[in-house]
Design a protein around this motif. Structure first.
Motif, PDB file in Angstrom:
ATOM      1  N   SER A   1      12.363  42.987  17.896  1.00 31.03           N
ATOM      2  CA  SER A   1      11.513  42.879  19.082  1.00 31.03           C
ATOM      3  C   SER A   1      10.162  42.232  18.761  1.00 31.03           C
ATOM      4  O   SER A   1       9.351  42.020  19.637  1.00 31.03           O
ATOM      5  N   ARG A   2       9.958  41.921  17.496  1.00 28.92           N
ATOM      6  CA  ARG A   2       8.662  41.360  17.116  1.00 28.92           C
ATOM      7  C   ARG A   2       8.599  39.886  17.496  1.00 28.92           C
ATOM      8  O   ARG A   2       9.606  39.200  17.549  1.00 28.92           O
ATOM      9  N   ILE A   3       7.407  39.425  17.733  1.00 31.20           N
ATOM     10  CA  ILE A   3       7.229  38.000  17.936  1.00 31.20           C
ATOM     11  C   ILE A   3       6.673  37.391  16.657  1.00 31.20           C
ATOM     12  O   ILE A   3       6.115  38.101  15.808  1.00 31.20           O
ATOM     13  N   THR A   4       6.849  36.104  16.555  1.00 26.10           N
ATOM     14  CA  THR A   4       6.280  35.385  15.421  1.00 26.10           C
ATOM     15  C   THR A   4       5.158  34.507  15.931  1.00 26.10           C
ATOM     16  O   THR A   4       5.362  33.736  16.879  1.00 26.10           O
ATOM     17  N   ALA A   5       3.996  34.651  15.366  1.00 27.74           N
ATOM     18  CA  ALA A   5       2.861  33.811  15.754  1.00 27.74           C
ATOM     19  C   ALA A   5       2.538  32.865  14.603  1.00 27.74           C
ATOM     20  O   ALA A   5       2.307  33.305  13.474  1.00 27.74           O
ATOM     21  N   VAL A   6       2.560  31.599  14.916  1.00 29.93           N
ATOM     22  CA  VAL A   6       2.147  30.600  13.932  1.00 29.93           C
ATOM     23  C   VAL A   6       0.744  30.158  14.327  1.00 29.93           C
ATOM     24  O   VAL A   6       0.548  29.532  15.369  1.00 29.93           O
TER      25      VAL A   6
ATOM     26  N   ARG B   1       9.975  22.089  18.565  1.00 30.36           N
ATOM     27  CA  ARG B   1      10.043  23.419  19.176  1.00 30.36           C
ATOM     28  C   ARG B   1      11.472  23.809  19.557  1.00 30.36           C
ATOM     29  O   ARG B   1      11.858  24.974  19.503  1.00 30.36           O
ATOM     30  N   ARG B   2      12.255  22.822  19.983  1.00 32.71           N
ATOM     31  CA  ARG B   2      13.611  23.149  20.414  1.00 32.71           C
ATOM     32  C   ARG B   2      14.424  23.787  19.303  1.00 32.71           C
ATOM     33  O   ARG B   2      15.379  24.506  19.563  1.00 32.71           O
ATOM     34  N   ALA B   3      14.050  23.484  18.090  1.00 29.87           N
ATOM     35  CA  ALA B   3      14.782  24.033  16.952  1.00 29.87           C
ATOM     36  C   ALA B   3      14.385  25.478  16.680  1.00 29.87           C
ATOM     37  O   ALA B   3      15.024  26.174  15.908  1.00 29.87           O
ATOM     38  N   LEU B   4      13.302  25.934  17.340  1.00 30.55           N
ATOM     39  CA  LEU B   4      12.801  27.278  17.055  1.00 30.55           C
ATOM     40  C   LEU B   4      13.273  28.257  18.120  1.00 30.55           C
ATOM     41  O   LEU B   4      13.509  27.868  19.268  1.00 30.55           O
ATOM     42  N   PRO B   5      13.423  29.531  17.759  1.00 31.52           N
ATOM     43  CA  PRO B   5      13.770  30.550  18.771  1.00 31.52           C
ATOM     44  C   PRO B   5      12.703  30.540  19.857  1.00 31.52           C
ATOM     45  O   PRO B   5      11.524  30.737  19.574  1.00 31.52           O
ATOM     46  N   SER B   6      13.111  30.242  21.076  1.00 32.33           N
ATOM     47  CA  SER B   6      12.135  29.896  22.105  1.00 32.33           C
ATOM     48  C   SER B   6      11.273  31.065  22.562  1.00 32.33           C
ATOM     49  O   SER B   6      10.108  30.906  22.869  1.00 32.33           O
ATOM     50  N   ILE B   7      11.843  32.252  22.602  1.00 33.86           N
ATOM     51  CA  ILE B   7      11.116  33.348  23.236  1.00 33.86           C
ATOM     52  C   ILE B   7      10.088  33.974  22.301  1.00 33.86           C
ATOM     53  O   ILE B   7       8.991  34.318  22.708  1.00 33.86           O
TER      54      ILE B   7
ATOM     55  N   THR C   1       3.681  41.754  15.823  1.00 37.30           N
ATOM     56  CA  THR C   1       3.607  40.321  15.533  1.00 37.30           C
ATOM     57  C   THR C   1       3.710  40.027  14.035  1.00 37.30           C
ATOM     58  O   THR C   1       3.029  40.651  13.225  1.00 37.30           O
ATOM     59  N   GLN C   2       4.589  39.103  13.711  1.00 36.09           N
ATOM     60  CA  GLN C   2       4.629  38.544  12.353  1.00 36.09           C
ATOM     61  C   GLN C   2       3.759  37.299  12.378  1.00 36.09           C
ATOM     62  O   GLN C   2       4.006  36.388  13.167  1.00 36.09           O
ATOM     63  N   VAL C   3       2.732  37.257  11.568  1.00 34.23           N
ATOM     64  CA  VAL C   3       1.764  36.156  11.629  1.00 34.23           C
ATOM     65  C   VAL C   3       1.940  35.204  10.446  1.00 34.23           C
ATOM     66  O   VAL C   3       1.960  35.629   9.289  1.00 34.23           O
ATOM     67  N   HIS C   4       2.093  33.945  10.778  1.00 39.18           N
ATOM     68  CA  HIS C   4       2.015  32.893   9.758  1.00 39.18           C
ATOM     69  C   HIS C   4       0.715  32.150   9.998  1.00 39.18           C
ATOM     70  O   HIS C   4       0.540  31.535  11.049  1.00 39.18           O
TER      71      HIS C   4
ATOM     72  N   ILE D   1      11.098  30.501   9.943  1.00 39.08           N
ATOM     73  CA  ILE D   1      11.177  31.142  11.255  1.00 39.08           C
ATOM     74  C   ILE D   1      12.629  31.237  11.720  1.00 39.08           C
ATOM     75  O   ILE D   1      13.049  32.212  12.330  1.00 39.08           O
ATOM     76  N   ARG D   2      13.403  30.223  11.396  1.00 36.12           N
ATOM     77  CA  ARG D   2      14.809  30.241  11.790  1.00 36.12           C
ATOM     78  C   ARG D   2      15.633  31.145  10.896  1.00 36.12           C
ATOM     79  O   ARG D   2      16.826  31.297  11.079  1.00 36.12           O
ATOM     80  N   GLY D   3      15.020  31.736   9.897  1.00 37.50           N
ATOM     81  CA  GLY D   3      15.721  32.687   9.037  1.00 37.50           C
ATOM     82  C   GLY D   3      16.401  32.050   7.855  1.00 37.50           C
ATOM     83  O   GLY D   3      17.187  32.692   7.153  1.00 37.50           O
TER      84      GLY D   3
END
Lengths: 431, 202
Positions: free
Chosen positions: B5-10, B34-40, B61-64, B156-158
């Motif tokens: 449920s976490r979001i990733t913030a770059v 962006r299309r290559a990244l999980p959109s939500i 939030t996971q912060v990069h 980000i894509r794992g």
């Protein structure tokens, strides 16, 4: 016999920009105080020449990362004066709302993370956060509310891009603004609560009389309209600014100094100036906090600027909430205009004080001449004068304590040295 | 905690000045793919002031965090994890030209004082050689932008090293004197950091 003593502070922290302070003492006499700004001049006035007037708001926003809105506002108002444009009441109110965002963002950072540390002997915001986590978290929350306003109105929080001559590129949807209301209301409660905290601060004595200058307006707390008021001289129209104030080059600073033209006397801008000249135009909650935290006369203690900033934060949050509640996205986003030659000037109130812009433009809508007078460079001479008055009271302290005291006083002005031309070093010579 | 449920913030930190554009440029590069990244769950954000990082440091939030680093080897991007205190504490403040001198190190320290979960922050540091006003980025820093964006996208894509729970930096592999300010400084690095360095392709 003379003996020379040199005190050096290699880094004055928590101010914006780079510079140095040199103090020369002869015994207990302060011989000379020089606030040197050695940041390279950035020549904005020169490279605005021959640019399209449409480029000016976005270019001038780049002068400062802290107060880009102020630069945009002074530039568009000056250009609108040159073009004979009268903006609509909706646009005028949205511009004040945007200014509220910048004051909230800038002031909250200074109050809660930069300046408050000085009243508790904390070397940094890290120490302050350990001692007062609730207040620092509240400050961050207030700052976020200001950032959010800027994002919606400016298109983005850094170097906003939505401002244009005649208005905005796009009016915000009412929903975009009303979505901010919960955040703004929480921030207002936090800011009002912070008055209890600041009421407990011990403020050093620092009562030096000076001329306070700020915009004044009969109906509103001044942001982007009004006369240039003074605690010593009659108010003047903004287009008389250059008749009464002048900039001069000094050997020790790359930023120009500003003084009264006739008397060559310094003056001070900023939140205390605005309060000294406009206290009765504060909104009620802010006025009540001012009554509680500040003396009911002309305020001269520079260290009380932290309380003045809190008062202005509360005022801005209150005004922002009301403006958003009243807002309807009606009318054109900007007034149409035709390029024509002309000259126009404007002064608006940046967080640190009055920011003056003047432009001459050509028939084809290009900048012929630009003049920008930022608040920190206007304050420089008075800061030097204040330090000269302040130093005798601390000369019996060890050198590192004297340096620390000077740093604290300088921080109370929240100087934005990067605006005026950028870290301060203090060198003290004793004979 | 349910990590899904976490979001990733770059968060790209930077300014318009020379190599200090590194952070913003990595965000721009990721925006283009962006299309290559999980959109939500991915937020791409440009920041001017380190202090604005602090509101992103929370349990959700996971912060990069991407910043330019004076002293960073010019052919590498460094990755430091804040969950390993000996890593981020080696960041040293330069005399900053940022928001009232609140450097990245001070901001992370303040976040720690406020009990914010700074272990959720990963620093990505690119080389900065010059930060002159309104200048273009150096060629090597521009190359580092591409390398950093590619590695972040994989991460980000794992598919990147961060997806490997066994992948972490050892204290010995931290640069002994990585220094961060408004413009981060990371110099004197001579350790072996197989997971923490991204070599630029030549």
């Amino acid at each position: 016999m003379s003996s020379e003593r040199i005190i050096t502070v290699r880094a004055l922290t928590r101010v914006e920009g780079e510079g140095a302070l040199h103090v020369r003492l002869d015994g207990d006499e302060v011989e000379d105080v020089r606030l040197s700004i050695y940041e390279a001049p950035r020549f904005f006035e020169a490279f605005l020449r021959e640019r399209s007037i449409e480029d000016v708001p976005d270019l001038t926003a780049r002068i400062c990362g802290i107060c880009p809105v102020a630069y945009q506002m002074s530039s568009v108002h000056a250009l609108e004066a040159a073009l004979g444009i009268t903006i609509t009441p909706t646009i005028r109110r949205l511009r004040r709302l945007m200014y509220c965002g910048e004051w909230i963002e800038s002031h909250s950072l200074h109050v809660f993370l930069l300046h408050a540390a000085d009243f508790f002997g904390c070397a940094s915001g890290i120490e302050l956060a350990r001692q007062f986590p609730q207040q620092v978290n509240d400050g961050l929350q207030i700052k976020q509310a200001g950032n959010a306003l800027l994002e919606v109105l400016g298109g983005r929080a850094i170097h906003p891009v939505n401002v244009r001559i005649g208005g905005f590129h796009r009016l915000p949807a009412a929903g975009e603004l009303t979505a901010l209301l919960p955040k703004l209301r929480e921030a207002r409660s936090a800011a009002i609560a912070a008055a209890d905290w600041i009421a407990e601060f011990e403020f050093p004595a620092c009562e030096f009389e000076c001329e306070w200058v700020a915009l004044t307006h009969p109906d509103e707390y001044p942001m982007n309209a009004g006369l240039i008021g003074s605690t010593r001289f009659p108010a003047i129209e903004v287009d008389e600014f250059e008749d009464h104030f002048e900039e001069t080059q000094v050997h020790h600073s790359t930023a120009l100094h500003a003084t009264r033209r006739e008397r060559q006397t310094p003056y001070l801008l900023g939140p205390l100036s605005r309060l000294n000249l406009n206290r009765d135009r504060l909104r009620k909650p802010a006025r009540e906090i001012a009554q509680r935290l500040l003396p009911q006369r002309v305020i001269h203690n520079r260290f009380l600027s932290i309380a003045a900033r809190l008062v202005e934060i509360v005022h801005c949050l209150d005004e922002a909430i009301e403006s958003i509640q009243d807002y309807r996205a009606e009318g054109e986003a900007s007034c149409r205009y035709a390029a024509r030659s002309g000259r126009g000037c404007a002064a608006t109130e940046a967080p640190r004080g009055t920011l003056y812009h003047a432009y001459e433009i050509s028939d084809d809508g290009r900048v012929r001449r630009a003049k920008i007078v930022p608040p920190t460079s206007q304050n420089q001479r008075q800061i030097e004068t204040d330090l000269a008055h302040f130093l005798p009271a601390v000369l019996d302290q060890p050198d590192d304590q004297i340096a620390l005291s000077c740093e604290k006083l300088i921080r109370s002005y929240d100087p934005c040295i990067s605006c005026s031309t950028h870290f301060l070093k203090l060198t003290m010579e004793r004979r | 905690m349910n990590t899904h449920s976490r979001i990733t913030a770059v968060l790209g930190l930077g300014s318009p000045h020379g190599d200090d554009q590194f952070g913003w440029s990595v965000v721009d590069a990721l925006t283009h793919c962006r299309r290559a990244l999980p959109s939500i769950h991915v937020r791409l954000v440009k920041l001017r002031h380190p202090i604005d990082v602090i509101s992103w440091i929370n349990d959700q939030t996971q912060v990069h965090l991407i910043d330019a680093a004076v002293g960073c080897p010019i052919d590498q991007v460094l990755r430091l994890r804040c969950k390993v205190p000996t890593e981020w504490r080696t960041i040293e403040c330069l005399p900053a030209k940022g928001t009232h001198d609140l450097s990245l190190g001070t901001v992370l320290g303040t976040a720690e004082s406020l009990d914010k979960p700074i272990e959720s922050v990963t620093l990505w540091l690119g080389p900065a050689q010059q930060c002159s006003p309104i200048q273009l980025m150096s060629a090597r820093t521009a190359e580092a932008v591409d390398a950093c964006a590619r590695k972040l996208e994989q991460t980000i894509r794992g598919a990147g090293p961060l997806a490997d729970p066994n992948s972490h930096l050892t204290p010995q592999s931290v640069p002994p004197s990585a220094r961060a300010g408004a413009v981060t400084r990371a110099e004197d690095f001579d350790g072996e950091m197989p997971d923490s360095r991204i070599d630029l392709e030549r």
